[in-house]
Design a protein around this motif. Structure first.
Motif, short mmCIF file in Angstrom:
data_model
loop_
_atom_site.label_atom_id
_atom_site.label_comp_id
_atom_site.label_asym_id
_atom_site.label_seq_id
_atom_site.Cartn_x
_atom_site.Cartn_y
_atom_site.Cartn_z
N LEU A 142 47.97 23.66 13.07
CA LEU A 142 46.89 24.62 12.76
C LEU A 142 46.20 24.26 11.45
O LEU A 142 44.97 24.30 11.36
CB LEU A 142 47.46 26.04 12.69
N ILE A 143 47.00 23.91 10.43
CA ILE A 143 46.41 23.52 9.14
C ILE A 143 45.51 22.30 9.34
O ILE A 143 44.38 22.25 8.88
CB ILE A 143 47.51 23.21 8.10
N ARG A 144 46.05 21.32 10.07
CA ARG A 144 45.29 20.09 10.30
C ARG A 144 43.97 20.37 11.02
O ARG A 144 42.93 19.84 10.67
CB ARG A 144 46.13 19.13 11.14
N ASP A 145 44.03 21.26 12.01
CA ASP A 145 42.81 21.60 12.76
C ASP A 145 41.77 22.25 11.86
O ASP A 145 40.59 21.88 11.89
CB ASP A 145 43.15 22.55 13.92
N ALA A 146 42.21 23.23 11.04
CA ALA A 146 41.26 23.93 10.17
C ALA A 146 40.67 22.94 9.17
O ALA A 146 39.47 22.95 8.87
CB ALA A 146 41.96 25.08 9.44
N GLN A 203 37.98 17.79 19.19
CA GLN A 203 38.96 16.93 18.52
C GLN A 203 40.19 17.70 18.05
O GLN A 203 41.14 17.11 17.54
CB GLN A 203 38.30 16.24 17.31
N LEU A 204 40.15 19.03 18.20
CA LEU A 204 41.27 19.84 17.69
C LEU A 204 42.45 19.81 18.63
O LEU A 204 42.28 19.75 19.85
CB LEU A 204 40.82 21.29 17.50
N VAL A 205 43.64 19.92 18.07
CA VAL A 205 44.84 20.07 18.91
C VAL A 205 44.80 21.45 19.55
O VAL A 205 45.04 21.62 20.74
CB VAL A 205 46.11 19.89 18.05
N ASN A 206 44.47 22.46 18.74
CA ASN A 206 44.44 23.84 19.25
C ASN A 206 43.00 24.25 19.55
O ASN A 206 42.50 25.24 19.05
CB ASN A 206 45.05 24.78 18.22
N GLU A 207 42.38 23.45 20.40
CA GLU A 207 40.96 23.65 20.68
C GLU A 207 40.68 25.07 21.17
O GLU A 207 39.67 25.67 20.83
CB GLU A 207 40.55 22.63 21.76
N ASP A 208 41.61 25.60 21.95
CA ASP A 208 41.39 26.93 22.51
C ASP A 208 41.44 28.04 21.44
O ASP A 208 41.09 29.17 21.72
CB ASP A 208 42.41 27.20 23.61
N LEU A 209 41.89 27.73 20.24
CA LEU A 209 41.90 28.74 19.18
C LEU A 209 40.72 28.56 18.23
O LEU A 209 40.73 29.05 17.11
CB LEU A 209 43.21 28.65 18.37
N ASP A 254 39.43 31.44 16.20
CA ASP A 254 40.27 31.88 15.07
C ASP A 254 40.24 30.86 13.94
O ASP A 254 40.34 31.21 12.78
CB ASP A 254 41.73 32.03 15.54
N LEU A 255 40.13 29.60 14.31
CA LEU A 255 40.21 28.55 13.29
C LEU A 255 38.90 28.36 12.52
O LEU A 255 38.91 27.98 11.35
CB LEU A 255 40.61 27.22 13.95
N GLU A 256 37.81 28.66 13.18
CA GLU A 256 36.50 28.40 12.56
C GLU A 256 36.34 29.17 11.24
O GLU A 256 36.00 28.56 10.21
CB GLU A 256 35.39 28.69 13.58
N PRO A 257 36.59 30.52 11.23
CA PRO A 257 36.45 31.23 9.95
C PRO A 257 37.41 30.72 8.88
O PRO A 257 37.08 30.70 7.69
CB PRO A 257 36.76 32.69 10.30
N ILE A 258 38.59 30.28 9.30
CA ILE A 258 39.55 29.74 8.33
C ILE A 258 39.00 28.44 7.75
O ILE A 258 39.05 28.19 6.55
CB ILE A 258 40.93 29.50 9.00
N SER A 259 38.41 27.62 8.63
CA SER A 259 37.92 26.30 8.18
C SER A 259 36.82 26.44 7.15
O SER A 259 36.62 25.56 6.33
CB SER A 259 37.44 25.48 9.38
N ARG A 260 36.07 27.55 7.21
CA ARG A 260 34.96 27.71 6.26
C ARG A 260 35.49 27.97 4.86
O ARG A 260 34.78 27.79 3.88
CB ARG A 260 34.02 28.82 6.72
N ARG A 261 36.74 28.43 4.75
CA ARG A 261 37.25 28.77 3.42
C ARG A 261 38.38 27.85 2.95
O ARG A 261 38.82 27.95 1.82
CB ARG A 261 37.76 30.22 3.46
N ILE A 262 38.85 26.99 3.83
CA ILE A 262 40.01 26.18 3.45
C ILE A 262 39.58 25.05 2.48
O ILE A 262 38.50 24.50 2.60
CB ILE A 262 40.72 25.58 4.71
N ASP A 263 40.44 24.77 1.52
CA ASP A 263 40.18 23.69 0.56
C ASP A 263 40.90 22.44 1.09
O ASP A 263 42.12 22.42 1.19
CB ASP A 263 40.73 24.13 -0.80
N SER A 269 36.78 21.75 8.73
CA SER A 269 36.08 21.88 7.45
C SER A 269 35.41 20.56 7.08
O SER A 269 34.46 20.53 6.32
CB SER A 269 37.04 22.32 6.34
N LEU A 270 35.92 19.47 7.61
CA LEU A 270 35.33 18.16 7.30
C LEU A 270 34.29 17.74 8.36
O LEU A 270 33.86 16.61 8.39
CB LEU A 270 36.43 17.09 7.21
#
Ligand SMILES: [Zn+2]
Length: 355
Positions: free
Chosen positions: A274-278, A289-295, A298-307, A282-283
């Protein structure tokens, strides 16, 4: 044809090249995780060598020789003594040995030696597969060395293992190693759907739960996997979006509940994906290309804030903890510490230095 097998395109190229140049080594070692098709690749090599109507130096897949080679005659009983003889396919020039119990036996290696010295009965070359080669003990490895040292030109040995470090150096040095990669979720998904082993939606989920292995994709428990991803997504949200330490400690507690004891490491795996996907999102990576493509939602809003720098450090933290699990640490305390460190906002520099 190698094309009919799932994944590992690079391995297919290497084997095709060896076959078309007529320089297939006498001893090959197939290395890679369980359940990714190493045995099927080995049988495909046997087909290529014995096919009656080869196409491009590969087995046609439809002549009688090709058809018989993929059928292994496993013993019907679980009696160890029934597993000692070579397990032949329906073709007299292709067979396999399997450890009857925990170890491969000397008499099994002697049978291979004897059989390898015969000329092919029907085809062009004899192929012997040694499954779970890490189960060779000193005596059986030494018995095998005799064949490996001077294999007759019409016989080929293919050793298969997921744990090459357990093989004696003398064995390793006499085999040409071919490394297999874990399968991608997309490869597993297409294998499951094209073989009608799962419907589309469950195939997607199974492919993602499989960690690169078809056998795990088939045996995996989907409800467990779904629950694991939910729980770990909560951790990631608390880390990135809400910065909620209380939630992190609650999650740590849940992770250490007795009922999840056996899932502890699986859950860490899931969290890493999940961390890797977010991080990838973000990059600028694409959804596919995501492992958890179906999520994705949920991952998109996290990716906008992850460092991204922190994401990299988190994965190292998790890996570090995994190493410590080998020694007997207090898991609960270690999980608390892990989550708190991850949420502290500091990038732990120590991880990058040489220990
Ligand atoms: Zn054929």
């Amino acid at each position: 044809m190698f094309e009919s097998l799932t994944g590992n395109d690079r391995v297919k190229e290497v084997l095709k090249r060896m076959l078309s140049s007529g320089r297939l080594p006498g001893a090959l070692l197939f290395v890679g995780e369980e359940g990714i098709g190493k045995k099927l690749f080995a049988l495909e090599v046997a087909r290529a060598l014995n096919c009656r109507t080869p196409i491009d130096n590969q087995g046609c897949g439809s002549c009688p020789a090709c058809k018989r080679i993929v059928h292994l005659n496993y013993p019907t009983s679980s009696e160890p003594k029934d597993w000692i003889p070579i397990i032949w396919t329906d073709h007299p020039d292709a067979g396999m040995v399997v450890a009857p119990l925990r170890q491969l036996r000397v008499d099994q290696m002697r049978q291979i030696e004897t059989e390898a010295n015969f000329r092919p009965m029907e085809g062009k070359a004899r192929v012997f597969i040694i499954d779970e080669a890490e189960k060779l003990n000193d005596p059986s490895a030494n018995a095998l060395l005799k064949v490996l040292e001077e294999p007759p030109s019409t016989s080929h040995l293919i050793l298969i293992t997921s744990r090459p470090a357990m093989l004696l150096p003398t064995i390793l040095s006499r085999c040409q190693t071919i490394r297999f990669s874990p399968l991608t979720p997309a490869e597993i998904e297409s294998y499951l759907t094209s073989n009608k082993l799962a419907d589309l939606s469950s195939a997607r989920l199974r492919a993602r739960a499989a960690g690169g292995s078809i056998s795990r994709a088939l045996s995996g428990d989907l409800d467990t996997f779904t629950a694991q991803r939910r729980a770990m997504l909560v951790v990631l949200e608390a880390l990135v979006v809400t910065n909620n330490v209380a939630q992190l400690l609650r999650s740590s507690e849940q992770l250490n509940e007795a009922q999840y004891k056996d899932e502890f490491e699986e859950r860490l795996d899931v969290m890493e994906t999940l961390i890797r996907d977010a991080w990838m999102l973000s990059l600028g990576s694409k959804r596919e290309q995501l492992v958890n493509e179906d999520l994705y939602k949920d991952l998109e809003p996290i990716s906008r804030r992850i460092d991204p720098a922190k994401a990299a450090a988190w994965i190292l933290e998790i890996e570090d903890m995994r190493e410590q699990l080998i020694v007997n640490i207090n898991r609960k305390a270690a999980t608390d510490a892990l989550f708190v460190t991850m949420s502290s906002g500091e990038i732990p520099v120590k991880r990058f230095s040489v220990k």
